[in-house]
Write a protein that holds these residues in place. Structure first.
Motif, PDB file in Angstrom:
ATOM      1  N   VAL A 175      63.024  -3.281  30.942  1.00  0.00           N
ATOM      2  CA  VAL A 175      62.368  -1.987  31.215  1.00  0.00           C
ATOM      3  C   VAL A 175      60.863  -2.209  31.415  1.00  0.00           C
ATOM      4  N   LEU A 176      60.296  -3.157  30.644  1.00  0.00           N
ATOM      5  CA  LEU A 176      58.875  -3.483  30.823  1.00  0.00           C
ATOM      6  C   LEU A 176      58.644  -4.012  32.244  1.00  0.00           C
ATOM      7  N   ALA A 177      59.562  -4.894  32.696  1.00  0.00           N
ATOM      8  CA  ALA A 177      59.428  -5.453  34.050  1.00  0.00           C
ATOM      9  C   ALA A 177      59.478  -4.336  35.085  1.00  0.00           C
ATOM     10  N   ALA A 178      60.403  -3.393  34.904  1.00  0.00           N
ATOM     11  CA  ALA A 178      60.512  -2.270  35.856  1.00  0.00           C
ATOM     12  C   ALA A 178      59.223  -1.453  35.855  1.00  0.00           C
ATOM     13  N   GLY A 179      58.685  -1.199  34.668  1.00  0.00           N
ATOM     14  CA  GLY A 179      57.439  -0.430  34.556  1.00  0.00           C
ATOM     15  C   GLY A 179      56.265  -1.166  35.182  1.00  0.00           C
ATOM     16  N   LEU A 180      56.175  -2.468  34.921  1.00  0.00           N
ATOM     17  CA  LEU A 180      55.043  -3.247  35.452  1.00  0.00           C
ATOM     18  C   LEU A 180      55.112  -3.357  36.978  1.00  0.00           C
ATOM     19  N   ILE A 181      56.330  -3.501  37.518  1.00  0.00           N
ATOM     20  CA  ILE A 181      56.473  -3.567  38.987  1.00  0.00           C
ATOM     21  C   ILE A 181      55.996  -2.250  39.604  1.00  0.00           C
ATOM     22  N   SER A 182      56.385  -1.125  38.986  1.00  0.00           N
ATOM     23  CA  SER A 182      55.937   0.182  39.485  1.00  0.00           C
ATOM     24  C   SER A 182      54.414   0.275  39.431  1.00  0.00           C
ATOM     25  N   PHE A 183      53.848  -0.169  38.319  1.00  0.00           N
ATOM     26  CA  PHE A 183      52.402  -0.096  38.141  1.00  0.00           C
ATOM     27  C   PHE A 183      51.671  -1.000  39.132  1.00  0.00           C
ATOM     28  N   LEU A 184      52.241  -2.168  39.349  1.00  0.00           N
ATOM     29  CA  LEU A 184      51.671  -3.107  40.329  1.00  0.00           C
ATOM     30  C   LEU A 184      51.643  -2.451  41.716  1.00  0.00           C
ATOM     31  N   GLY A 185      52.764  -1.800  42.048  1.00  0.00           N
ATOM     32  CA  GLY A 185      52.852  -1.078  43.332  1.00  0.00           C
ATOM     33  C   GLY A 185      51.803   0.002  43.420  1.00  0.00           C
ATOM     34  N   TRP A 186      51.597   0.726  42.311  1.00  0.00           N
ATOM     35  CA  TRP A 186      50.617   1.816  42.331  1.00  0.00           C
ATOM     36  C   TRP A 186      49.188   1.284  42.502  1.00  0.00           C
ATOM     37  N   VAL A 187      48.849   0.225  41.786  1.00  0.00           N
ATOM     38  CA  VAL A 187      47.481  -0.316  41.866  1.00  0.00           C
ATOM     39  C   VAL A 187      47.162  -0.717  43.311  1.00  0.00           C
ATOM     40  N   THR A 188      48.088  -1.425  43.947  1.00  0.00           N
ATOM     41  CA  THR A 188      47.819  -1.880  45.316  1.00  0.00           C
ATOM     42  C   THR A 188      47.830  -0.696  46.295  1.00  0.00           C
ATOM     43  N   ALA A 189      48.741   0.267  46.052  1.00  0.00           N
ATOM     44  CA  ALA A 189      48.807   1.436  46.941  1.00  0.00           C
ATOM     45  C   ALA A 189      47.566   2.306  46.770  1.00  0.00           C
ATOM     46  N   ALA A 190      47.116   2.456  45.521  1.00  0.00           N
ATOM     47  CA  ALA A 190      45.965   3.327  45.249  1.00  0.00           C
ATOM     48  C   ALA A 190      44.694   2.781  45.908  1.00  0.00           C
ATOM     49  N   THR A 191      44.572   1.454  45.969  1.00  0.00           N
ATOM     50  CA  THR A 191      43.379   0.903  46.629  1.00  0.00           C
ATOM     51  C   THR A 191      43.385   1.273  48.114  1.00  0.00           C
ATOM     52  N   ASN A 192      44.586   1.386  48.697  1.00  0.00           N
ATOM     53  CA  ASN A 192      44.702   1.850  50.087  1.00  0.00           C
ATOM     54  C   ASN A 192      44.242   3.295  50.219  1.00  0.00           C
ATOM     55  N   VAL A 193      44.730   4.113  49.303  1.00  0.00           N
ATOM     56  CA  VAL A 193      44.437   5.548  49.372  1.00  0.00           C
ATOM     57  C   VAL A 193      42.939   5.779  49.231  1.00  0.00           C
ATOM     58  N   TRP A 194      42.279   5.078  48.304  1.00  0.00           N
ATOM     59  CA  TRP A 194      40.846   5.272  48.084  1.00  0.00           C
ATOM     60  C   TRP A 194      40.032   4.933  49.334  1.00  0.00           C
ATOM     61  N   ARG A 195      40.593   4.061  50.182  1.00  0.00           N
ATOM     62  CA  ARG A 195      39.854   3.706  51.404  1.00  0.00           C
ATOM     63  C   ARG A 195      40.343   4.501  52.620  1.00  0.00           C
ATOM     64  N   GLY A 196      41.222   5.486  52.368  1.00  0.00           N
ATOM     65  CA  GLY A 196      41.666   6.364  53.442  1.00  0.00           C
ATOM     66  C   GLY A 196      42.892   5.873  54.185  1.00  0.00           C
ATOM     67  N   TRP A 197      43.479   4.750  53.749  1.00  0.00           N
ATOM     68  CA  TRP A 197      44.653   4.222  54.437  1.00  0.00           C
ATOM     69  C   TRP A 197      45.923   4.814  53.848  1.00  0.00           C
ATOM     70  N   TRP A 198      46.981   4.728  54.629  1.00  0.00           N
ATOM     71  CA  TRP A 198      48.282   5.199  54.161  1.00  0.00           C
ATOM     72  C   TRP A 198      48.804   4.200  53.131  1.00  0.00           C
ATOM     73  N   TRP A 199      49.275   4.724  52.007  1.00  0.00           N
ATOM     74  CA  TRP A 199      49.504   3.895  50.815  1.00  0.00           C
ATOM     75  C   TRP A 199      50.632   2.881  50.948  1.00  0.00           C
ATOM     76  N   ILE A 200      51.661   3.190  51.728  1.00  0.00           N
ATOM     77  CA  ILE A 200      52.828   2.286  51.757  1.00  0.00           C
ATOM     78  C   ILE A 200      52.492   0.961  52.439  1.00  0.00           C
ATOM     79  N   GLU A 201      51.472   0.966  53.284  1.00  0.00           N
ATOM     80  CA  GLU A 201      51.209  -0.237  54.076  1.00  0.00           C
ATOM     81  C   GLU A 201      50.402  -1.296  53.313  1.00  0.00           C
ATOM     82  N   PHE A 202      50.593  -1.412  52.001  1.00  0.00           N
ATOM     83  CA  PHE A 202      49.819  -2.412  51.247  1.00  0.00           C
ATOM     84  C   PHE A 202      50.256  -3.835  51.579  1.00  0.00           C
ATOM     85  N   ASP A 203      51.432  -3.971  52.212  1.00  0.00           N
ATOM     86  CA  ASP A 203      51.902  -5.313  52.576  1.00  0.00           C
ATOM     87  C   ASP A 203      51.108  -5.894  53.749  1.00  0.00           C
TER      88      ASP A 203
END
Lengths: 348, 271
Positions: A175-203
């Motif tokens: 469950v920790l792994a599932a939570g950390l993966i979600s959080f990892l996704g959010w951190v990278t996606a949020a950096t996109n959003v703060w710069r005005g980019w669409w969040w899913i394209e963090f790849d």
């Protein structure tokens, strides 16, 4: 020390004592031996009563089977929940859909807590926690689909927070792994959003994922895990994957990098950097006695090396020679790791 | 506090659900931003599998970008509304000259931006879209090669979606002011990208790559309209003649204050 570790040590101690007595290296008087056996038996009995630990090899095997079964069962139940929603939810009126989606994770959380209070080994709790996490993911995702909402990365943040809170409460690594993966996704996606980019394209910029992975690797060194001693390994494992997988990607497609270099040179850089970093990870793992880091570093070192060898030699070299060289490289790696293992043994 | 982590998990569950339900309520409260009557041409039902009970319509809309035209490649610079000025207005970094050696990688690595898209229903933009596509209709790959250009145009005129992207911006209120007809102009959230066209004289243009709410759920009891065997083949070609089918249903698509849509009504049309 964890109760299971204590029980294992006592079991091994007793086996070794038998061996030493057979070899006449140590002889305890019958009274001493009887007193020792009684103490060990009593300690194991207490540990079994309090923590349901395994006291024999066969019990350990069965426990491992139960762990695998509870993880697979949890994943199967997750699929069952999602497919059940897909199969029947469309026939329900909207208020019922919302009520079921919102209440299910709450009810499952209560069930996991109820199970945890009644068992010491947490097999059912683990299974229920996995299903609870999946039900919460389905809860927000299906609500979004039902009401045609625009997807937001904030869902990843709340899934991450929920998974981490559940994991720390029950002490569950999956469950920790599932939570950390979600959080990892959010951190990278949020950096996109703060710069005005669409969040899913963090790849599209893999280096951002690497940065988040680095934070995950460092984090357990800054947090004390006195109670959840197995958790730092989960942080490091996920962090290493978040660092090495993008590195592998960049070593094949350099044009997505931030580095101000020609794409081909970026690929060469990451080919070398990936191998060097994974070797460093092995070294750090050996020094700190982190088995997970050593194994993950080794796996990625081998991947970087073999990908390079295929790239360099596959097309022009006779295939028998190519596989011969791969075999020789593998033998060389075994020799190196044997030496490393020796060092680890000395360190422990 | 005896169980702080458990309490935190429950608080996250409750607050996140409360937040989502509040956003839904805000979107649907008051008068919708727009309400548009459309048909199966614009909101298509593709059916659902045995394991899926949901009814979902897919929003079809016309994209005026060059790659959606039938005559490739386009030699002349793109003259649509999503030009360099619009790219700047929507926040894209277009500071590097498109003919620069580094421009290809620079613009390829730029990610999509979320913007508001104005879509006009069955208006001058639709007529314009039909007229602009007419010269290239002979090259359209989806038609039988024996079909005449007139037959192809008939199919397009009678079966294609009449929803056309006419503008984009970062300020929804400004877009609404520019397109005030709430029965014929929808504003939805979408994604846009900067595209560097590789031609003898490279140039930059914008492209709307998707509408973020293209998939629209139809709730009960409205979804009962789609019960049973449901198939809609917009047109058939016998080898000589074209036969087009009228859309089997019409619906009202409402778009709320957060620019998220919902199906307000749906009805079968008599055929």
């Amino acid at each position: 020390m964890q109760p299971q570790q204590r029980a294992d040590r006592l079991r091994i101690f007793r086996q070794e004592l038998d061996e030493l007595e057979r070899e006449n290296a140590l002889q305890l008087s019958p009274e001493q031996r009887a007193r020792l056996d009684a103490h060990i038996d009593q300690t194991l009995k207490t540990l079994t009563a309090q923590y349901d630990v395994d006291t024999t090899d066969s019990q350990r095997q069965i426990s491992l089977g139960m762990k695998i079964a509870s993880a697979l069962g949890g994943l199967a139940l997750c699929a069952a929940v999602v497919l059940f929603f897909a199969r029947y939810m469309g026939y329900w009126p909207t208020p019922l859909q919302v009520a079921v989606l919102v209440l299910l994770p709450l009810v499952l959380t209560a069930s996991a807590e109820w199970a945890a209070r009644r068992e010491t080994t947490l097999y059912y709790t683990s299974l229920l926690s996995i299903v609870t996490f999946a039900a919460f993911v389905a809860n927000l995702a299906i609500l979004g689909a039902l009401f045609n909402l625009v997807q937001t990365p904030n869902a990843l943040a709340v899934w991450g927070m929920f998974g981490i809170a559940m994991a720390y409460h029950f002490g569950l690594r999956l469950v920790l792994a599932a939570g950390l993966i979600s959080f990892l996704g959010w951190v990278t996606a949020a950096t996109n959003v703060w710069r005005g980019w669409w969040w899913i394209e963090f790849d599209r910029r893999p280096e951002e994922v690497m940065l988040a992975g680095l934070v995950l690797v460092i984090l357990p060194s800054l947090m004390r895990h006195t109670k959840r001693t197995a958790f730092p390994a989960v942080y490091r494992l996920l962090g290493m994957f978040a660092i090495f997988v993008p590195m592998l990607f960049l070593s094949a497609q350099g044009s997505t990098s931030y580095l101000p270099m020609d794409a081909r040179n970026i690929e060469r850089f990451y080919q070398v950097f990936g191998a060097v970093t994974s070797a460093c990870a092995i070294w750090i793992g050996v020094r700190k006695n982190w088995n997970g880091v050593v194994n993950t570093g080794t796996a990625f070192f081998a991947i970087f090396l073999f990908v390079r060898l295929i790239d360099w030699w596959w097309d022009w070299m006779p295939k028998y020679l190519f596989f011969l060289l791969i075999g020789l490289v593998a033998i060389a790696m075994v020799a190196v790791f044997k030496r490393l293992r020796g060092r680890m043994r000395i360190a422990t | 506090m005896k169980r702080p982590w458990l309490l935190a998990a429950v608080v996250v569950l409750v607050i996140s659900n409360a937040w989502v339900l509040t956003q839904i309520a805000i979107n649907r409260s008051g008068t919708p931003d727009s309400q548009i009557q459309m048909t199966a041409r614009e909101a298509v039902y593709y059916g659902s599998g045995r394991e899926d009970s949901s009814v979902t319509l897919r929003l079809r809309w016309q994209n005026p970008a060059p790659q959606y035209r039938y005559v490739p490649p386009i030699a002349e610079p793109f003259t649509s509304w999503f030009d360099l000025a619009k790219l700047k207005e929507t926040g894209f970094d277009v500071s590097l000259a498109p003919e620069s050696p580094a421009a290809s990688r620079y613009y390829q690595n730029q990610r999509s931006r979320e913007i508001f898209v104005a879509l006009e229903y069955d208006g001058p933009a639709w007529q314009n879209w039909l007229n602009r596509g007419e010269p290239g209709v002979a090259f359209a790959p989806q038609f039988d090669s024996r079909m005449t250009p007139e037959q192809r145009m008939q199919v397009r005129r009678e079966t294609e979606s009449r929803l056309v992207a006419v503008d984009a911006g970062v300020d929804a209120a400004a877009l609404r002011q520019k397109y005030p007809d709430r029965a014929h102009a929808a504003i939805l959230r979408g994604l846009a990208r900067v595209v560097r066209e590789e031609s003898p004289n490279p140039y930059l243009r914008g492209a709307i790559t998707s509408i973020l709410t293209e998939s629209i759920n139809v709730p009960q009891p409205l979804s009962r309209v789609f019960d049973g065997q449901f198939s809609y083949v917009p047109w058939t070609y016998s080898g000589e003649q074209i036969k087009t089918q009228p859309p089997p249903y019409s619906l009202t698509l409402a778009i709320g204050s957060r620019f998220e849509p919902w199906v307000a009504s749906v009805a079968r049309t008599s055929q």
